[in-house]
Motif scaffolding. Sequence first.
Motif, PDB file in Angstrom:
ATOM      1  N   UNK A  90      44.183  44.951  60.478  1.00 18.69           N
ATOM      2  CA  UNK A  90      43.448  45.657  59.428  1.00 18.69           C
ATOM      3  C   UNK A  90      44.321  45.779  58.177  1.00 18.69           C
ATOM      4  N   UNK A  91      45.626  46.073  58.423  1.00 19.55           N
ATOM      5  CA  UNK A  91      46.547  46.235  57.288  1.00 19.55           C
ATOM      6  C   UNK A  91      46.715  44.916  56.542  1.00 19.55           C
ATOM      7  N   UNK A  92      46.877  43.816  57.359  1.00 20.12           N
ATOM      8  CA  UNK A  92      47.049  42.504  56.736  1.00 20.12           C
ATOM      9  C   UNK A  92      45.817  42.143  55.941  1.00 20.12           C
ATOM     10  N   UNK A  93      44.656  42.389  56.568  1.00 21.92           N
ATOM     11  CA  UNK A  93      43.397  42.104  55.891  1.00 21.92           C
ATOM     12  C   UNK A  93      43.296  42.910  54.612  1.00 21.92           C
ATOM     13  N   UNK A  94      43.699  44.160  54.729  1.00 23.80           N
ATOM     14  CA  UNK A  94      43.649  45.041  53.561  1.00 23.80           C
ATOM     15  C   UNK A  94      44.608  44.538  52.482  1.00 23.80           C
ATOM     16  N   UNK A  95      45.786  44.063  52.969  1.00 22.90           N
ATOM     17  CA  UNK A  95      46.768  43.519  52.011  1.00 22.90           C
ATOM     18  C   UNK A  95      46.178  42.329  51.272  1.00 22.90           C
ATOM     19  N   UNK A  96      45.517  41.436  52.065  1.00 20.78           N
ATOM     20  CA  UNK A  96      44.943  40.238  51.455  1.00 20.78           C
ATOM     21  C   UNK A  96      43.858  40.625  50.454  1.00 20.78           C
ATOM     22  N   UNK A  97      43.030  41.583  50.864  1.00 16.52           N
ATOM     23  CA  UNK A  97      41.968  42.042  49.976  1.00 16.52           C
ATOM     24  C   UNK A  97      42.559  42.607  48.693  1.00 16.52           C
ATOM     25  N   UNK A  98      43.592  43.431  48.887  1.00 14.96           N
ATOM     26  CA  UNK A  98      44.226  44.054  47.727  1.00 14.96           C
ATOM     27  C   UNK A  98      44.833  42.990  46.823  1.00 14.96           C
ATOM     28  N   UNK A  99      45.491  41.995  47.467  1.00 14.10           N
ATOM     29  CA  UNK A  99      46.120  40.931  46.689  1.00 14.10           C
ATOM     30  C   UNK A  99      45.070  40.168  45.907  1.00 14.10           C
ATOM     31  N   UNK A 100      43.959  39.874  46.610  1.00 12.77           N
ATOM     32  CA  UNK A 100      42.877  39.146  45.927  1.00 12.77           C
ATOM     33  C   UNK A 100      42.338  39.960  44.763  1.00 12.77           C
ATOM     34  N   UNK A 101      42.145  41.250  45.029  1.00 11.84           N
ATOM     35  CA  UNK A 101      41.608  42.132  43.984  1.00 11.84           C
ATOM     36  C   UNK A 101      42.574  42.192  42.810  1.00 11.84           C
ATOM     37  N   UNK A 102      43.865  42.314  43.173  1.00  9.31           N
ATOM     38  CA  UNK A 102      44.882  42.367  42.116  1.00  9.31           C
ATOM     39  C   UNK A 102      44.872  41.085  41.292  1.00  9.31           C
ATOM     40  N   UNK A 103      44.753  39.968  42.043  1.00 11.01           N
ATOM     41  CA  UNK A 103      44.781  38.688  41.357  1.00 11.01           C
ATOM     42  C   UNK A 103      43.587  38.584  40.413  1.00 11.01           C
ATOM     43  N   UNK A 104      42.415  39.016  40.960  1.00  7.63           N
ATOM     44  CA  UNK A 104      41.224  38.960  40.120  1.00  7.63           C
ATOM     45  C   UNK A 104      41.395  39.840  38.893  1.00  7.63           C
ATOM     46  N   UNK A 105      41.950  41.052  39.171  1.00  8.57           N
ATOM     47  CA  UNK A 105      42.170  41.962  38.048  1.00  8.57           C
ATOM     48  C   UNK A 105      43.134  41.352  37.050  1.00  8.57           C
ATOM     49  N   UNK A 106      44.197  40.745  37.624  1.00  3.82           N
ATOM     50  CA  UNK A 106      45.210  40.138  36.756  1.00  3.82           C
ATOM     51  C   UNK A 106      44.591  39.022  35.930  1.00  3.82           C
ATOM     52  N   UNK A 107      43.791  38.186  36.615  1.00  6.94           N
ATOM     53  CA  UNK A 107      43.131  37.083  35.915  1.00  6.94           C
ATOM     54  C   UNK A 107      42.236  37.639  34.830  1.00  6.94           C
ATOM     55  N   UNK A 108      41.472  38.657  35.246  1.00 14.67           N
ATOM     56  CA  UNK A 108      40.544  39.273  34.303  1.00 14.67           C
ATOM     57  C   UNK A 108      41.318  39.892  33.139  1.00 14.67           C
ATOM     58  N   UNK A 109      42.439  40.577  33.547  1.00 16.42           N
ATOM     59  CA  UNK A 109      43.270  41.204  32.518  1.00 16.42           C
ATOM     60  C   UNK A 109      43.833  40.149  31.577  1.00 16.42           C
ATOM     61  N   UNK A 110      44.307  39.061  32.251  1.00 21.47           N
ATOM     62  CA  UNK A 110      44.921  38.003  31.451  1.00 21.47           C
ATOM     63  C   UNK A 110      43.915  37.386  30.494  1.00 21.47           C
ATOM     64  N   UNK A 111      42.681  37.112  31.009  1.00 19.26           N
ATOM     65  CA  UNK A 111      41.711  36.493  30.112  1.00 19.26           C
ATOM     66  C   UNK A 111      41.302  37.461  29.024  1.00 19.26           C
ATOM     67  N   UNK A 112      41.234  38.775  29.417  1.00 19.30           N
ATOM     68  CA  UNK A 112      40.860  39.745  28.386  1.00 19.30           C
ATOM     69  C   UNK A 112      41.973  39.832  27.343  1.00 19.30           C
ATOM     70  N   UNK A 113      43.219  39.857  27.886  1.00 19.02           N
ATOM     71  CA  UNK A 113      44.359  39.932  26.976  1.00 19.02           C
ATOM     72  C   UNK A 113      44.397  38.707  26.072  1.00 19.02           C
ATOM     73  N   UNK A 114      44.133  37.556  26.701  1.00 20.90           N
ATOM     74  CA  UNK A 114      44.126  36.308  25.916  1.00 20.90           C
ATOM     75  C   UNK A 114      43.039  36.359  24.856  1.00 20.90           C
ATOM     76  N   UNK A 115      41.859  36.866  25.276  1.00 14.38           N
ATOM     77  CA  UNK A 115      40.742  36.961  24.340  1.00 14.38           C
ATOM     78  C   UNK A 115      41.101  37.889  23.186  1.00 14.38           C
ATOM     79  N   UNK A 116      41.718  39.029  23.573  1.00 11.16           N
ATOM     80  CA  UNK A 116      42.134  39.972  22.533  1.00 11.16           C
ATOM     81  C   UNK A 116      43.160  39.338  21.621  1.00 11.16           C
ATOM     82  N   UNK A 117      44.111  38.640  22.243  1.00  8.29           N
ATOM     83  CA  UNK A 117      45.161  37.987  21.468  1.00  8.29           C
ATOM     84  C   UNK A 117      44.552  36.950  20.531  1.00  8.29           C
ATOM     85  N   UNK A 118      43.578  36.169  21.104  1.00  4.89           N
ATOM     86  CA  UNK A 118      42.921  35.159  20.277  1.00  4.89           C
ATOM     87  C   UNK A 118      42.208  35.816  19.106  1.00  4.89           C
TER      88      UNK A 118
END
Length: 288
Positions: A90-118
Amino acid sequence: MGNHRAGKRERSRGSRPSPVVPTTTLGYTGGGKRRATKPVHAGSRKGLVPGLASVPTAVGAAALLLAAGGAVTLSQNGSAPVDFSQASVRAASSDISAALANRQQAVSRDSRRQALADAADAELQDAADAQLVERDARVQKLALSAQSWADELAKNLWASPLPPGTYRLTARFGQFGLWASSHTGLDFAAPHGTPILAIAAGVVTETGMDGAYGNKTVVTLEDGTEIWYAHQSSYGVSVGDTVVPGQQIGTVGNTGRSTGPHLHLEVRPGAGDPVDPYSALLVHGVTP
Ligand SMILES: [Zn+2]
């Protein structure tokens, strides 16, 4: 008990005579029974196949054990045991979920940041472009203004009445000495025949012998100021000629009341009384 019930059903069917060998004597089988009768109870299968559970796969067993709250620890060749406990999975699964969520957030953050920067870059670029346009306009305006100011200044710039290095000042305006009254001009001692140059643009309004002044040329400027050049040995221009600063109008001489070859220069604003030529030259950019 089963036999008794089955017999009752057979009997209840009515008219058909009982077979010679009653089914009950063949022994009780689920298949025959179910085919012969309507399924009376849905849960009968569990009771019909007791102990005949299918062989579970290893994964299935682990899943079952996990579902039951147990733990499975597998080890291979003495390596560190891999923990498949429910909590760790459950912990590993949760870790993977969290990592995926973080990655998505990071991607989203990055694209938003890039958009803002642009967007910021675009805004900055626009602002810079606008500033450049504005600056160009300002520079052009300044250039025009500077040019017109330079033109205006050039019109008012005078020139030295004798080539540089050919003369020395010998008598200032207002001095007393050889004259009946104070000196009315500025004297430039120079060799006979040295070119005399117009100090300002204007029109020649007089040339000729004028008593103590000797041979004299008068140039009248646009504003009415008269410039007198005296003691000349020769004339270079005639009445009506237009002259520009630096243009030769005659040569240095010793005519009139003079003790040696020199140019006597006078400046008479409005064709009136003379003023100090030295100051007038300074005002118009010439240091005599
Ligand atoms: Zn003089």
